[in-house]
Write a protein that holds these residues in place. Structure first.
Motif, mmCIF file in Angstrom:
data_model
loop_
_atom_site.group_PDB
_atom_site.id
_atom_site.type_symbol
_atom_site.label_atom_id
_atom_site.label_comp_id
_atom_site.label_asym_id
_atom_site.label_seq_id
_atom_site.Cartn_x
_atom_site.Cartn_y
_atom_site.Cartn_z
ATOM 1 N N UNK A 106 58.545 -67.727 16.694
ATOM 2 C CA UNK A 106 57.777 -66.755 16.309
ATOM 3 C C UNK A 106 56.020 -67.233 16.684
ATOM 4 N N UNK A 107 56.234 -67.831 17.873
ATOM 5 C CA UNK A 107 55.116 -68.372 18.382
ATOM 6 C C UNK A 107 53.993 -67.162 19.194
ATOM 7 N N UNK A 108 52.915 -66.989 18.865
ATOM 8 C CA UNK A 108 52.152 -65.823 19.683
ATOM 9 C C UNK A 108 51.996 -66.332 21.119
ATOM 10 N N UNK A 109 53.122 -65.921 22.043
ATOM 11 C CA UNK A 109 52.806 -66.376 23.522
ATOM 12 C C UNK A 109 53.230 -65.138 24.075
ATOM 13 N N UNK A 110 52.272 -65.175 25.271
ATOM 14 C CA UNK A 110 52.332 -63.879 26.293
ATOM 15 C C UNK A 110 52.475 -64.492 27.756
ATOM 16 N N UNK A 125 41.939 -59.940 26.031
ATOM 17 C CA UNK A 125 42.482 -58.826 25.226
ATOM 18 C C UNK A 125 43.723 -59.106 24.872
ATOM 19 N N UNK A 126 44.757 -59.462 25.774
ATOM 20 C CA UNK A 126 46.175 -59.804 25.359
ATOM 21 C C UNK A 126 46.336 -60.955 24.387
ATOM 22 N N UNK A 127 45.369 -61.655 24.608
ATOM 23 C CA UNK A 127 45.498 -62.902 23.531
ATOM 24 C C UNK A 127 44.975 -62.321 21.971
ATOM 25 N N UNK A 128 44.393 -61.399 21.904
ATOM 26 C CA UNK A 128 43.694 -61.154 20.713
ATOM 27 C C UNK A 128 44.308 -59.520 20.034
ATOM 28 N N UNK A 129 45.638 -59.208 20.168
ATOM 29 C CA UNK A 129 46.233 -58.233 19.616
ATOM 30 C C UNK A 129 46.949 -58.681 18.504
ATOM 31 N N UNK A 130 47.444 -57.563 17.690
ATOM 32 C CA UNK A 130 48.247 -57.852 16.388
ATOM 33 C C UNK A 130 49.534 -58.678 16.722
ATOM 34 N N UNK A 131 50.175 -58.003 17.809
ATOM 35 C CA UNK A 131 51.446 -58.929 18.063
ATOM 36 C C UNK A 131 51.366 -59.118 19.439
ATOM 37 N N UNK A 132 52.111 -60.253 19.824
ATOM 38 C CA UNK A 132 52.186 -60.652 21.379
ATOM 39 C C UNK A 132 53.075 -59.605 22.152
ATOM 40 N N UNK A 133 52.721 -59.294 23.060
ATOM 41 C CA UNK A 133 53.397 -58.581 24.154
ATOM 42 C C UNK A 133 52.817 -58.871 25.563
#
Ligand code: F7E
Length: 351
Positions: free
Chosen positions: A170-174, A238-246
């Motif tokens: 559950x890490x925010x990783x993109x 922008x990718x790092x600052x979304x509600x969910x990582x994608x």
């Protein structure tokens, strides 16, 4: 308290552009990781190295203890990994080292985040080289992974491992697919900067009536989707600052050949010319019969070539609201103008 951002690869084009972008647009503290090497080149960070919100820190993607030390010492809110062995051409010569830095290095970062700062958001820079010998154009995120170089394979491995850590812990990783991106901080080992540097030298020598060496290139029929690195930094943030990582893909959506790049660079330097001949006989000249300004040399061929990369950035445009602002022509013009100025300055010094 100000947020903290740890950026690896700080002395390279993307690390430096990202740091500069964040120093200009946020109040975050930026920690730029450099790998201690014999002769580091600080040119890319000169513009902001004295900013009080910027610090240089030592670390190495091949050494997990150094990554752990940085993550526990800084406690970053964001960890942006631009550190890599990024030159496709040398990846056949040092494949194990390429994997250690580009793939295992990403595991070391993710392990440090998992153990020490699990709410830190992680960005991994992927590459269109993961697509390799492409099945269709333009390529989107659904394109199969078909790398043609150890470099492409290492980035594909990183992509998979980022997905695993995101889903398992559950890490925010993109991990985003970045198509070719160039600019004023690009290294000379890449074809665009190699061309603009040499074009500047040839232009000055022609004007001074001096002999010049022809620009020698490998596969000039290769087609790439080139953007300016500065445009990509906005997309990464922008990718790092979304509600969910994608994961997303950044590209210009336009394709140009190496030949086109050469023509545009000479044109921008005020030396317009034309290509004639095919394959190994192809030459770029101002007038037929004149000394060629550019030609092909087998020495620069790769063991396996990716002949076309063409990205479809529509998902990032739609969902992130990202848009590129710097056109191909403007990018080439800026690079040529910078190299003409650098050459003129160096030539003055030598006199
Ligand atoms: O080559 C051809 C070469 O080395 C572009 C990296 O940022 O983008 C970059 O990888 C094309 C290739 O970049 C020369 O064979 C011809 O087809 O500038 P490059 P690259 O390999 O596309 C991807 C997306 C990354 O992820 C990478 O990190 O140009 N080419 N003649 C030449 N290339 C070089 N370097 N030198 C030549 O003389």
């Amino acid at each position: 308290m100000n947020k903290k951002v740890l950026i690896t690869g700080i002395l390279g084009q993307d690390g430096a552009n990202m740091a500069e972008y964040l120093l200009n647009t946020t109040d975050h503290e930026i920690y730029g990781m450099q790998r201690r090497s014999g002769s580091p080149n600080y040119d890319n960070i000169k513009a902001f190295e004295n900013n009080p919100r910027f610090s240089l820190v030592d670390g190495d993607l091949t050494d997990s203890s150094s990554i752990n030390r940085l993550v526990s010492g800084i406690e970053p809110d964001y960890f942006i990994n631009f550190g890599a062995n990024s030159f496709v051409g040398v990846s056949w010569d040092v494949p194990l080292s390429v994997f250690d830095i580009n793939a295992s290095g990403v595991i070391r970062c993710l392990e440090a985040i998992k153990k020490i700062k699990p709410d830190c958001r992680f960005y991994s820079a992927g590459s269109s080289e993961e697509f390799g010998d492409v099945d269709y154009s333009p390529q989107d995120l659904k394109h199969p992974v078909k790398p043609r170089s150890p470099y492409g394979a290492s980035k594909a491995a990183a992509r998979h491992i980022v997905k695993v850590y995101r889903e398992s812990y559950n890490i925010y990783a993109v991990h985003s697919i970045l198509f070719n991106h160039e600019g004023l901080r690009r290294g000379e080992e890449f074809v665009t900067r190699k061309i603009t540097k040499k074009v500047a030298e040839i232009k000055h020598k022609i004007d001074a009536g001096e002999a010049f060496e022809t620009l020698k290139l490998g596969n000039i029929d290769s087609k790439r989707d080139w953007s300016d690195s500065r445009d990509f930094m906005r997309g990464v943030w922008l990718m790092l600052n979304q509600d969910r990582p994608k994961d997303y893909l950044l590209a210009s959506g336009e394709v140009h050949s190496v030949k086109d790049f050469v023509s545009s660079a000479f044109q921008n330097a005020g030396v317009p010319g034309l290509w004639s001949g095919e394959g190994l006989d192809a030459k770029f000249r101002v007038f037929e019969k004149n000394t060629p300004l550019a030609e092909v040399d087998e020495k620069w061929f790769r063991p396996a070539e990716v002949s076309l990369l063409h990205g479809d950035p529509s998902l990032a445009q739609k969902e992130l609201g990202w848009k590129r602002e710097i056109s191909f022509d403007k990018m080439v013009k800026d690079m040529v103008e910078l190299d003409l100025a650098i050459y003129a300055k160096e030539a003055k010094k030598d006199k």
